[in-house]
Each structure stands twice: as structure tokens, then as C-alpha cells.
Motif scaffolding. Structure first.
Motif, PDB file in Angstrom:
ATOM      1  N   GLY A  99       0.812  -1.208   0.000  1.00  0.00           N
ATOM      2  CA  GLY A  99       0.000   0.000   0.000  1.00  0.00           C
ATOM      3  C   GLY A  99       0.839   1.248   0.000  1.00  0.00           C
ATOM      4  O   GLY A  99       2.057   1.209  -0.077  1.00  0.00           O
ATOM      5  N   GLY A 100       0.190   2.382   0.072  1.00  0.00           N
ATOM      6  CA  GLY A 100       0.911   3.660   0.004  1.00  0.00           C
ATOM      7  C   GLY A 100       1.480   4.072   1.334  1.00  0.00           C
ATOM      8  O   GLY A 100       1.242   5.162   1.809  1.00  0.00           O
ATOM      9  N   GLU A 101       2.235   3.196   1.940  1.00  0.00           N
ATOM     10  CA  GLU A 101       2.717   3.475   3.284  1.00  0.00           C
ATOM     11  C   GLU A 101       3.792   4.550   3.261  1.00  0.00           C
ATOM     12  O   GLU A 101       4.451   4.806   2.269  1.00  0.00           O
ATOM     13  CB  GLU A 101       3.271   2.201   3.929  1.00  0.00           C
ATOM     14  N   LYS A 102       3.958   5.158   4.410  1.00  0.00           N
ATOM     15  CA  LYS A 102       4.955   6.195   4.593  1.00  0.00           C
ATOM     16  C   LYS A 102       6.162   5.576   5.260  1.00  0.00           C
ATOM     17  O   LYS A 102       6.052   4.903   6.280  1.00  0.00           O
ATOM     18  CB  LYS A 102       4.371   7.291   5.473  1.00  0.00           C
TER      19      LYS A 102
ATOM     20  N   SER B  32       1.462   3.764  -7.021  1.00  0.00           N
ATOM     21  CA  SER B  32       1.512   4.817  -6.008  1.00  0.00           C
ATOM     22  C   SER B  32       2.779   5.611  -6.291  1.00  0.00           C
ATOM     23  O   SER B  32       3.800   5.043  -6.688  1.00  0.00           O
ATOM     24  CB  SER B  32       1.567   4.221  -4.603  1.00  0.00           C
ATOM     25  N   PHE B  34       5.354   8.928  -4.957  1.00  0.00           N
ATOM     26  CA  PHE B  34       5.772   9.680  -3.779  1.00  0.00           C
ATOM     27  C   PHE B  34       6.847  10.685  -4.169  1.00  0.00           C
ATOM     28  O   PHE B  34       7.575  10.496  -5.146  1.00  0.00           O
ATOM     29  CB  PHE B  34       6.390   8.750  -2.718  1.00  0.00           C
ATOM     30  N   TYR B  36      10.003  12.346  -1.900  1.00  0.00           N
ATOM     31  CA  TYR B  36      10.725  12.431  -0.640  1.00  0.00           C
ATOM     32  C   TYR B  36      11.769  13.536  -0.748  1.00  0.00           C
ATOM     33  O   TYR B  36      12.322  13.789  -1.832  1.00  0.00           O
ATOM     34  CB  TYR B  36      11.437  11.115  -0.320  1.00  0.00           C
ATOM     35  N   LEU B  46       9.082  12.055   3.857  1.00  0.00           N
ATOM     36  CA  LEU B  46       7.999  12.070   2.876  1.00  0.00           C
ATOM     37  C   LEU B  46       7.423  13.473   2.735  1.00  0.00           C
ATOM     38  O   LEU B  46       7.039  14.108   3.720  1.00  0.00           O
ATOM     39  CB  LEU B  46       6.899  11.102   3.307  1.00  0.00           C
ATOM     40  N   LYS B  49       2.242  12.024  -1.249  1.00  0.00           N
ATOM     41  CA  LYS B  49       2.062  10.753  -1.956  1.00  0.00           C
ATOM     42  C   LYS B  49       0.753  10.751  -2.723  1.00  0.00           C
ATOM     43  O   LYS B  49      -0.221  11.402  -2.330  1.00  0.00           O
ATOM     44  CB  LYS B  49       2.103   9.577  -0.989  1.00  0.00           C
ATOM     45  N   THR B  51      -2.077   8.078  -4.248  1.00  0.00           N
ATOM     46  CA  THR B  51      -2.497   6.674  -4.213  1.00  0.00           C
ATOM     47  C   THR B  51      -3.881   6.527  -4.813  1.00  0.00           C
ATOM     48  O   THR B  51      -4.781   5.979  -4.200  1.00  0.00           O
ATOM     49  CB  THR B  51      -2.491   6.137  -2.779  1.00  0.00           C
ATOM     50  N   LYS B  94       5.763   2.990  -6.848  1.00  0.00           N
ATOM     51  CA  LYS B  94       5.494   1.632  -6.377  1.00  0.00           C
ATOM     52  C   LYS B  94       4.246   1.119  -7.054  1.00  0.00           C
ATOM     53  O   LYS B  94       3.187   1.719  -6.926  1.00  0.00           O
ATOM     54  CB  LYS B  94       5.312   1.614  -4.866  1.00  0.00           C
TER      55      LYS B  94
END
Lengths: 114, 114
Positions: A99-102, B32, B34, B36, B46, B49, B51, B94
């Protein structure tokens, strides 16, 4: 309080030596990672552990061995260090594996192999 | 397989002027995405993001990014640069539905001048 802490911050050693880098997270996360950042800033995942179980094991030399004594710690041991191992190594943690985790990163360990 | 390309390795802007950091991606599945940020001698943090919710994503410190599927882009913008924005920025992709395996871009170094 530091969320993800890794030690040492700097590590200078000779070729052929064995060294360890320690990482601890106090966030209660289930997943921890080791990343390698080369001199060109390229960041690549090495390993990922979820609840002490190895999940991701990228193509790295078997001189690199991660160890997770509990889900708050993920240490990286490197045998027979080589010049090409010189890099910055980052530990990170996250709550979920998918998933779109941080990701929360430590401040890095700069390894210099002479 | 997924990949991410950061089109500029170095961007220099004057304080108070807009920032644009470009990122293009390729991914087999709905990804997804992101951004950073890495300040000197620090771990990555981060910024924002995407998603599969709103295509315009707002992040911390006034940054935002727009997901454009037709252009396979996820550019990072900020209306007005501040000196504290000077750092290295990484675009990350991702694919959906896989174990956490982030692919990092090679980074864009943002310089902010007076």
C-alpha cells in the motif's frame, strides 16, 4: 525522541574487516528496511523485514546479512568489506508492508572502506 | 517492471520564485507515487504521496504534485521557493498490489539562491 535511530553515524574501516550497523525504531512499526545510497545519490532497497521475517532480499552479496532480534530492531552485518561497499546506508520503517505506506528513515550511516 | 526518471539532476531557483521538479514514471500497474526530500546529512522525509485518489496532491511545506496519467508524469511544484527548501528531492514509484518495493529516482538537487 528519534523515531528511527541508527548507529554509528560514520564508520571508517579497512578492506576485509567485518562491521555491523544497528537500527532501532520506536514507532511500533511492523516493517523495517535497509537501503543503500551510492555516491550518485541513487537509493536502492537491500532488505525488508516484517515482524522479524525476511520479506525482501534484493540481489546483494551474501557478505551482507541482516538480523532482526525483534520487530523494533534490524541490524546489518557486513563481512569482508570491499571498497565498493562504501556508501550511505539508511534504515527505515513503516507500518504496513504493502500500500501507500509512509517510510520513516534514519539519518544514515556513512561507511567508508579504505 | 517500474522505473522513474527525474529529468533534471540539478535545479537552481531564486528565493521567492516558483519551483518545478520533473518526474516521469513507467509502471505495469496503477502505481503509487511519492516525493521524498533529503536535507544534507539527514534521512529522507515524505513530502507527499499519490495513491489513486485526487490527482492533485498537496504535501508539506507548500509543495504539491499533479498526477498526469496521459503524460506518465508526477511533477513537484511550489509557488515560492524558500532558502530552507534547498535539498535533494526523490521521486518514487510503487506498483499497486505488490509487496513493498519502492523504486527511487536518481534525485534532483534543488539550489535556492538569494
Amino acid at each position: 525522541d528519534t523515531a528511527v535511530s541508527q548507529t554509528p553515524k560514520y564508520l571508517v574501516t579497512q578492506m576485509g574487516n567485518d562491521k555491523s550497523i544497528k537500527c532501532e525504531q520506536n514507532l511500533g512499526h511492523d516493517t523495517m528496511y535497509w537501503y543503500k545510497q551510492d555516491s550518485k545519490k541513487f537509493l536502492k532497497i537491500m532488505f525488508s523485514y516484517n515482524n522479524k521475517e525476511l520479506i525482501i532480499n534484493e540481489t546483494v552479496p551474501n557478505r551482507f546479512s541482516p538480523k532482526s532480534p525483534d520487530k523494533a530492531h534490524l541490524n546489518l552485518h557486513i563481512n569482508s568489506l570491499e571498497l565498493g561497499d562504501s556508501a550511505v546506508y539508511f534504515c527505515a520503517s513503516s507500518q504496513e508492508l504493502s500500500g501507500g505506506e509512509k517510510l520513516f528513515f534514519g539519518s544514515g550511516t556513512q561507511l567508508s572502506v579504505l | 517492471a517500474q522505473s522513474v526518471t527525474q529529468l533534471d539532476s540539478h535545479v537552481s531557483v531564486s528565493e521567492g520564485t516558483p519551483v518545478l521538479l520533473r518526474c516521469n514514471y513507467s509502471s505495469s500497474y496503477s502505481p503509487s507515487l511519492f516525493w521524498y526530500v533529503q536535507h544534507p546529512n539527514k534521512g529522507l522525509q515524505l513530502l507527499l504521496k499519490y495513491t489513486s485518489a485526487a490527482t492533485l496532491v498537496k504535501g508539506i511545506n507548500g509543495f504539491e504534485a499533479e498526477f498526469k496519467k496521459s503524460e506518465t508524469s508526477f511533477h513537484l511544484t511550489k509557488p515560492s521557493a524558500h532558502m530552507s527548501d534547498a535539498a535533494e528531492y526523490f521521486c518514487v514509484v510503487k506498483p499497486a498490489g505488490t509487496a513493498s518495493k519502492l523504486t527511487f529516482g536518481t534525485g534532483t538537487r534543488l539550489q535556492v539562491t538569494l
